[in-house]
Design an enzyme around this catalytic site. Structure first.
Site, mmCIF file in Angstrom:
data_model
loop_
_atom_site.group_PDB
_atom_site.id
_atom_site.type_symbol
_atom_site.label_atom_id
_atom_site.label_comp_id
_atom_site.label_asym_id
_atom_site.label_seq_id
_atom_site.Cartn_x
_atom_site.Cartn_y
_atom_site.Cartn_z
ATOM 1 N N HIS A 250 0.882 -1.158 -0.179
ATOM 2 C CA HIS A 250 -0.042 -0.045 -0.022
ATOM 3 C C HIS A 250 0.628 1.210 -0.159
ATOM 4 O O HIS A 250 0.736 1.936 -0.957
ATOM 5 C CB HIS A 250 -0.852 0.128 1.377
HETATM 6 C C1 BDR Z 1 -3.252 0.692 5.259
HETATM 7 O O1 BDR Z 1 -3.319 0.347 6.531
HETATM 8 C C2 BDR Z 1 -2.102 0.183 7.259
HETATM 9 O O2 BDR Z 1 -2.081 -0.896 8.173
HETATM 10 C C3 BDR Z 1 -0.943 0.018 6.297
HETATM 11 O O3 BDR Z 1 0.128 0.586 6.645
HETATM 12 C C4 BDR Z 1 -1.609 0.863 5.134
HETATM 13 O O4 BDR Z 1 -1.201 2.359 5.348
HETATM 14 C C5 BDR Z 1 -3.727 -0.146 4.208
HETATM 15 O O5 BDR Z 1 -5.039 -0.418 4.614
#
Ligand code: BDR
Ligand code: CA
Length: 318
Positions: A250
């Site tokens: 992500h």
């Molecule tokens: C997001 O949630 C967090 O757990 C990750 O770091 C990312 O920013 C993904 O949904």
């Protein structure tokens, strides 16, 4: 080529850590003015310590780390330590960094740094709950509007959600903050799950990154392997084959966008956040039709080129 002035607001977190590694490594393209931390995947003292630890591994103690807010605007923190390990960096052992955070807080640092730069020059990357950014907007709205752009990881449209069936974690953790940011009038580029699920750390990627053998690349490969070893039903019920497909990367997408915007396709849209319902808390309603949306408030990333992201990681973790 002139350097892109950037501030990274994050909650490391394994994928935040890889985003940090990319931002620290890309010194020929980014002028990383500072890192700010927020409560999110783990508690604020741990996200701040983790940012300092990643900075140390990257050899970038020239970049200040400023701690931000320890709690969402109106709600209790929701941790995601089952995704990131109890300390937030997978199996990486927690230790005290050589150099800790700066004495001044994140909001003061943001205001001072944005004010000191020419308008429309500084980009802000946000890879955690948007608590710090909403507070900046509430405290100094005109300062926030001096930003060139805010590039956010958060939300979902086609992909539903990851923390619940209808919400992505960063928005779910502080929906009121996200609501303030989406209503702010700032220039917004938004990486929801629709984009980040296209960019996965496959086993081949993990091996290619690990083969670079630098301390930062080895740590990044370990963290990606940690994410790939998570039980598939925890990560995403629609991806039963998680180790083969790889966990989504992500947060590195946000930094990759700043380095290679041509690797992504964007669509103007209107984004609104659900703040009232318990069932759909943090849902992002993303509307592309101008007649229905009224005014657009963001650009939604609809397509990502995963190979471009991998190339950037290979280049800047080397
Ligand atoms: C997001 O949630 C967090 O757990 C990750 O770091 C990312 O920013 C993904 O949904
Ligand atoms: Ca994050």
């Amino acid at each position: 080529m002139s350097l892109i002035p950037l501030i990274l607001d994050c909650d490391p977190g394994v994928d935040d850590a890889v985003a940090l590694a990319l931002a620290f490594g890309a010194r020929d393209r980014l002028n990383l003015l500072g890192v700010t931390t927020t409560a999110g995947n783990v508690a604020l003292n741990n996200t701040t310590r983790n940012a300092c630890l990643i900075r140390q591994v990257a050899g970038r103690e020239d970049v200040p780390v400023h701690a931000g807010l320890a709690k969402p605007l109106t709600r209790e923190p929701i941790l995601a330590d089952d995704f990131h390990g109890p300390e937030g960096l997978g199996h990486f052992p927690a230790s005290e960094p050589r150099v800790g955070p700066a004495a001044s807080d994140a909001i003061g640092f943001l205001i001072q740094t944005i004010e000191a730069a020419s308008p429309n020059t500084v980009s802000l990357a946000v890879t955690g709950p948007m608590t710090n950014i909403a507070t900046l907007i509430q405290t100094a709205p005109e300062t926030a509007r001096r930003l060139r752009q805010i590039v956010v990881m958060g939300g979902a449209r086609r992909e539903g959600g990851n923390i619940t069936a209808s919400a992505e974690y960063n928005i779910y953790a502080d929906p009121e903050a996200a609501d303030i940011v989406f209503k702010s009038g700032c220039e917004l580029v938004v990486f929801g799950l629709d984009a980040t699920h296209q960019v996965r750390g496959t086993q081949a990627w993990v091996e290619a990154i690990g083969a670079l053998k630098t301390p930062m690349a080895s740590l990044a490969a370990d963290m990606l392997a940690f994410s790939n070893a998570l039980p598939a039903n925890l990560v995403d019920t629609s991806e039963p084959d998680q180790p083969a497909t790889g966990a989504p990367l992500h947060d590195p997408c946000v930094i990759a966008y700043l380095l290679a915007p041509e690797a992504f396709q964007l669509r103007p849209c209107r984004i609104e956040v659900e703040t009232q319902s318990t069932l759909t808390r943090g849902h992002t309603a993303v509307e592309f039709r101008p007649a229905v949306a009224g005014a657009f408030n963001a650009k939604w990333v609809s397509q990502a080129d995963p190979h471009a992201v991998l190339s950037l990681l290979l280049r800047y973790l080397a």
